[in-house]
Design a protein around this motif. Structure first.
Motif, PDB file in Angstrom:
ATOM      1  N   UNK A 166       0.834  -1.209   0.000  1.00  0.00           N
ATOM      2  CA  UNK A 166       0.000   0.000   0.000  1.00  0.00           C
ATOM      3  C   UNK A 166       0.866   1.255   0.000  1.00  0.00           C
ATOM      4  N   UNK A 167       1.970   1.217   0.727  1.00  0.00           N
ATOM      5  CA  UNK A 167       2.846   2.381   0.831  1.00  0.00           C
ATOM      6  C   UNK A 167       3.796   2.507  -0.359  1.00  0.00           C
ATOM      7  N   UNK A 168       4.019   1.394  -1.054  1.00  0.00           N
ATOM      8  CA  UNK A 168       5.052   1.392  -2.096  1.00  0.00           C
ATOM      9  C   UNK A 168       4.526   1.357  -3.528  1.00  0.00           C
ATOM     10  N   UNK A 169       3.359   0.712  -3.741  1.00  0.00           N
ATOM     11  CA  UNK A 169       2.914   0.515  -5.128  1.00  0.00           C
ATOM     12  C   UNK A 169       1.407   0.311  -5.218  1.00  0.00           C
ATOM     13  N   UNK A 170       0.706   1.353  -5.676  1.00  0.00           N
ATOM     14  CA  UNK A 170      -0.740   1.236  -5.912  1.00  0.00           C
ATOM     15  C   UNK A 170      -0.999   0.209  -7.005  1.00  0.00           C
ATOM     16  N   UNK A 171      -0.077   0.109  -7.960  1.00  0.00           N
ATOM     17  CA  UNK A 171      -0.214  -0.848  -9.053  1.00  0.00           C
ATOM     18  C   UNK A 171      -0.216  -2.276  -8.514  1.00  0.00           C
ATOM     19  N   UNK A 172       0.665  -2.556  -7.551  1.00  0.00           N
ATOM     20  CA  UNK A 172       0.728  -3.899  -6.973  1.00  0.00           C
ATOM     21  C   UNK A 172      -0.553  -4.240  -6.231  1.00  0.00           C
ATOM     22  N   UNK A 173      -1.142  -3.266  -5.545  1.00  0.00           N
ATOM     23  CA  UNK A 173      -2.404  -3.501  -4.843  1.00  0.00           C
ATOM     24  C   UNK A 173      -3.496  -3.868  -5.846  1.00  0.00           C
ATOM     25  N   UNK A 174      -3.547  -3.155  -6.964  1.00  0.00           N
ATOM     26  CA  UNK A 174      -4.544  -3.467  -7.990  1.00  0.00           C
ATOM     27  C   UNK A 174      -4.308  -4.866  -8.568  1.00  0.00           C
ATOM     28  N   UNK A 175      -3.051  -5.242  -8.701  1.00  0.00           N
ATOM     29  CA  UNK A 175      -2.732  -6.578  -9.233  1.00  0.00           C
ATOM     30  C   UNK A 175      -3.145  -7.678  -8.247  1.00  0.00           C
ATOM     31  N   UNK A 176      -3.072  -7.393  -6.953  1.00  0.00           N
ATOM     32  CA  UNK A 176      -3.561  -8.351  -5.956  1.00  0.00           C
ATOM     33  C   UNK A 176      -5.050  -8.594  -6.143  1.00  0.00           C
ATOM     34  N   UNK A 177      -5.777  -7.536  -6.519  1.00  0.00           N
ATOM     35  CA  UNK A 177      -7.222  -7.653  -6.719  1.00  0.00           C
ATOM     36  C   UNK A 177      -7.564  -8.333  -8.031  1.00  0.00           C
ATOM     37  N   UNK A 178      -6.643  -8.287  -8.996  1.00  0.00           N
ATOM     38  CA  UNK A 178      -6.912  -8.886 -10.301  1.00  0.00           C
ATOM     39  C   UNK A 178      -6.666 -10.389 -10.325  1.00  0.00           C
ATOM     40  N   UNK A 179      -5.787 -10.850  -9.448  1.00  0.00           N
ATOM     41  CA  UNK A 179      -5.479 -12.282  -9.415  1.00  0.00           C
ATOM     42  C   UNK A 179      -6.623 -13.046  -8.753  1.00  0.00           C
ATOM     43  N   UNK A 180      -7.097 -14.083  -9.404  1.00  0.00           N
ATOM     44  CA  UNK A 180      -8.266 -14.831  -8.941  1.00  0.00           C
ATOM     45  C   UNK A 180      -8.107 -15.353  -7.518  1.00  0.00           C
ATOM     46  N   UNK A 181      -6.902 -15.737  -7.134  1.00  0.00           N
ATOM     47  CA  UNK A 181      -6.668 -16.318  -5.813  1.00  0.00           C
ATOM     48  C   UNK A 181      -6.355 -15.256  -4.759  1.00  0.00           C
ATOM     49  N   UNK A 182      -5.472 -14.319  -5.069  1.00  0.00           N
ATOM     50  CA  UNK A 182      -5.072 -13.345  -4.048  1.00  0.00           C
ATOM     51  C   UNK A 182      -6.192 -12.355  -3.731  1.00  0.00           C
ATOM     52  N   UNK A 183      -7.098 -12.104  -4.675  1.00  0.00           N
ATOM     53  CA  UNK A 183      -8.189 -11.156  -4.416  1.00  0.00           C
ATOM     54  C   UNK A 183      -9.096 -11.634  -3.279  1.00  0.00           C
ATOM     55  N   UNK A 184      -9.136 -12.938  -3.051  1.00  0.00           N
ATOM     56  CA  UNK A 184     -10.000 -13.483  -1.998  1.00  0.00           C
ATOM     57  C   UNK A 184      -9.613 -12.979  -0.608  1.00  0.00           C
ATOM     58  N   UNK A 185      -8.355 -12.568  -0.458  1.00  0.00           N
ATOM     59  CA  UNK A 185      -7.910 -12.064   0.838  1.00  0.00           C
ATOM     60  C   UNK A 185      -8.417 -10.647   1.116  1.00  0.00           C
ATOM     61  N   UNK A 186      -8.780  -9.919   0.042  1.00  0.00           N
ATOM     62  CA  UNK A 186      -9.046  -8.500   0.202  1.00  0.00           C
ATOM     63  C   UNK A 186     -10.430  -8.030  -0.252  1.00  0.00           C
ATOM     64  N   UNK A 187     -11.064  -8.765  -1.154  1.00  0.00           N
ATOM     65  CA  UNK A 187     -12.357  -8.339  -1.691  1.00  0.00           C
ATOM     66  C   UNK A 187     -13.490  -9.008  -0.920  1.00  0.00           C
ATOM     67  N   UNK A 188     -14.529  -8.270  -0.563  1.00  0.00           N
ATOM     68  CA  UNK A 188     -15.668  -8.852   0.165  1.00  0.00           C
ATOM     69  C   UNK A 188     -16.285 -10.017  -0.595  1.00  0.00           C
ATOM     70  N   UNK A 189     -16.644 -11.061   0.135  1.00  0.00           N
ATOM     71  CA  UNK A 189     -17.286 -12.230  -0.461  1.00  0.00           C
ATOM     72  C   UNK A 189     -18.740 -12.269   0.006  1.00  0.00           C
ATOM     73  N   UNK A 190     -19.658 -12.216  -0.955  1.00  0.00           N
ATOM     74  CA  UNK A 190     -21.075 -12.251  -0.617  1.00  0.00           C
ATOM     75  C   UNK A 190     -21.590 -13.689  -0.636  1.00  0.00           C
ATOM     76  N   UNK A 191     -22.479 -14.004   0.299  1.00  0.00           N
ATOM     77  CA  UNK A 191     -23.111 -15.317   0.309  1.00  0.00           C
ATOM     78  C   UNK A 191     -24.578 -15.141   0.689  1.00  0.00           C
ATOM     79  N   UNK A 192     -25.435 -16.009   0.162  1.00  0.00           N
ATOM     80  CA  UNK A 192     -26.869 -15.908   0.417  1.00  0.00           C
ATOM     81  C   UNK A 192     -27.324 -17.080   1.273  1.00  0.00           C
ATOM     82  N   UNK A 193     -28.004 -16.768   2.381  1.00  0.00           N
ATOM     83  CA  UNK A 193     -28.532 -17.791   3.268  1.00  0.00           C
ATOM     84  C   UNK A 193     -29.818 -18.387   2.693  1.00  0.00           C
ATOM     85  N   UNK A 194     -30.300 -19.427   3.322  1.00  0.00           N
ATOM     86  CA  UNK A 194     -31.518 -20.086   2.852  1.00  0.00           C
ATOM     87  C   UNK A 194     -32.728 -19.150   2.880  1.00  0.00           C
ATOM     88  N   UNK A 195     -32.723 -18.195   3.805  1.00  0.00           N
ATOM     89  CA  UNK A 195     -33.845 -17.262   3.888  1.00  0.00           C
ATOM     90  C   UNK A 195     -33.718 -16.102   2.914  1.00  0.00           C
TER      91      UNK A 195
END
Length: 305
Positions: A166-195
């Motif tokens: 975050x302090x060194x490279x905004x580009x690297x942060x965006x790349x973390x979000x673009x990778x299918x696996x690493x984005x899971x650590x940072x992007x909210x995951x929505x889930x729907x309950x039975x109700x």
């Protein structure tokens, strides 16, 4: 005198008989291997491509990325330079991994030694990003290697990694979000309950919420566009009620932000309309881009994955 037997190369699982075939099915991994074992030279010779053979034989550079660039020039291959660099970086890491595994097998390293080496390898990937904060191909390749080879380290270290980048490279942060696996650590995951109630994991994860809020701050900063350079793509324009095909299907893009009242979708996907509420702070990844807007000032911001 015996006649030279013609043979095919295999690139991207396709038989290569001509230069045109090579141009249409150019695979960095395959062609680089053929160059290194001289099979490419032999193929050019028996196929009668004397001019190309002379140029290939005259290559003096040794680094894989430079060799690939020379081959692309010689065979007039149309390609994306950043994707080529990313592929070469990945090949280099895979080769290093093979060598390391071979050493372990031959010398019977103790478990602790292996763990130490893994941690060292992970740190080298992080340092590679920090030393090249604006090199998108290098960053993507390093992150891909992290999630593929060092996931257990990333599971423990992804928070520290984020705050460092975050302090060194905004580009690297965006790349973390673009990778299918690493984005899971940072992007909210929505889930729907039975109700039918939708829950978001970030609501109960304080650390993840703090990281995600910091991403929003990065994007809102006035120098965000400057820090991403030409890796950030923007578009603004009235489309007269029609879908404008901005990017072709077959290439993936991450939507960073979009104006209220505008719509985006994967290329040619009827019914896949996404409004600003569907993409804001979700960093949706689409396959190609169709865009619809009635404003000449609202901007669509996105990056190629």
């Amino acid at each position: 005198m015996a006649k030279a037997i013609k043979f095919n190369l295999i690139c991207d699982d396709m038989p290569i008989r001509t230069i045109e075939d090579l141009q249409n099915n150019f695979s960095v991994e395959d062609v680089l291997a053929y160059y290194n074992n001289k099979l490419l030279h032999r193929w050019l010779e028996v196929r009668g491509y004397a001019e190309e053979l002379a140029k290939v034989s005259a290559i003096t550079v040794e680094k894989p990325i430079e060799i690939v660039k020379e081959l692309i020039k010689i065979f007039s291959v149309v390609c994306d330079d950043k994707k080529i660099e990313e592929s070469v970086y990945m090949l280099e890491y895979l080769e290093e991994r093979k060598e390391l595994c071979s050493i372990y097998e031959k010398q019977s390293y103790r478990a602790q030694s292996i763990i130490d080496d893994y941690e060292t390898g992970y740190r080298q990937l992080v340092e590679g990003i920090l030393e090249n904060p604006n090199d998108v191909a290098k960053i993507k390749a390093n992150i891909a290697e992290m999630v593929m080879k060092y996931k257990w380290v990333l599971d423990l270290n992804h928070r520290a990694l984020f705050w460092t980048l975050k302090e060194k490279s905004a580009l690297a942060v965006m790349c973390l979000l673009m990778n299918e696996k690493s984005r899971e650590y940072y992007v909210p995951i929505e889930s729907k309950k039975e109700d039918g109630v939708v829950t978001i994991d970030i609501d109960t994860n304080v650390e993840k919420r703090n990281m995600f809020n910091s991403i929003s701050v990065i994007i809102k900063k006035s120098d965000f566009s400057t820090k991403l350079g030409d890796n950030l793509i923007t578009f603004a324009g009235i489309t007269d009620g029609y879908w404008k095909d901005l990017e072709p299907k077959g290439k993936k893009f991450m939507i960073i932000s979009m104006g209220t009242g505008d719509f985006v979708r994967s290329a040619g996907v009827s019914g896949g309309d996404l409004a600003s509420t569907d993409v804001t702070n979700k960093f949706v990844i689409v396959d190609g881009i169709d865009y619809k807007s009635n404003s000449s000032t609202r901007e669509l911001l996105y990056m190629e994955v």
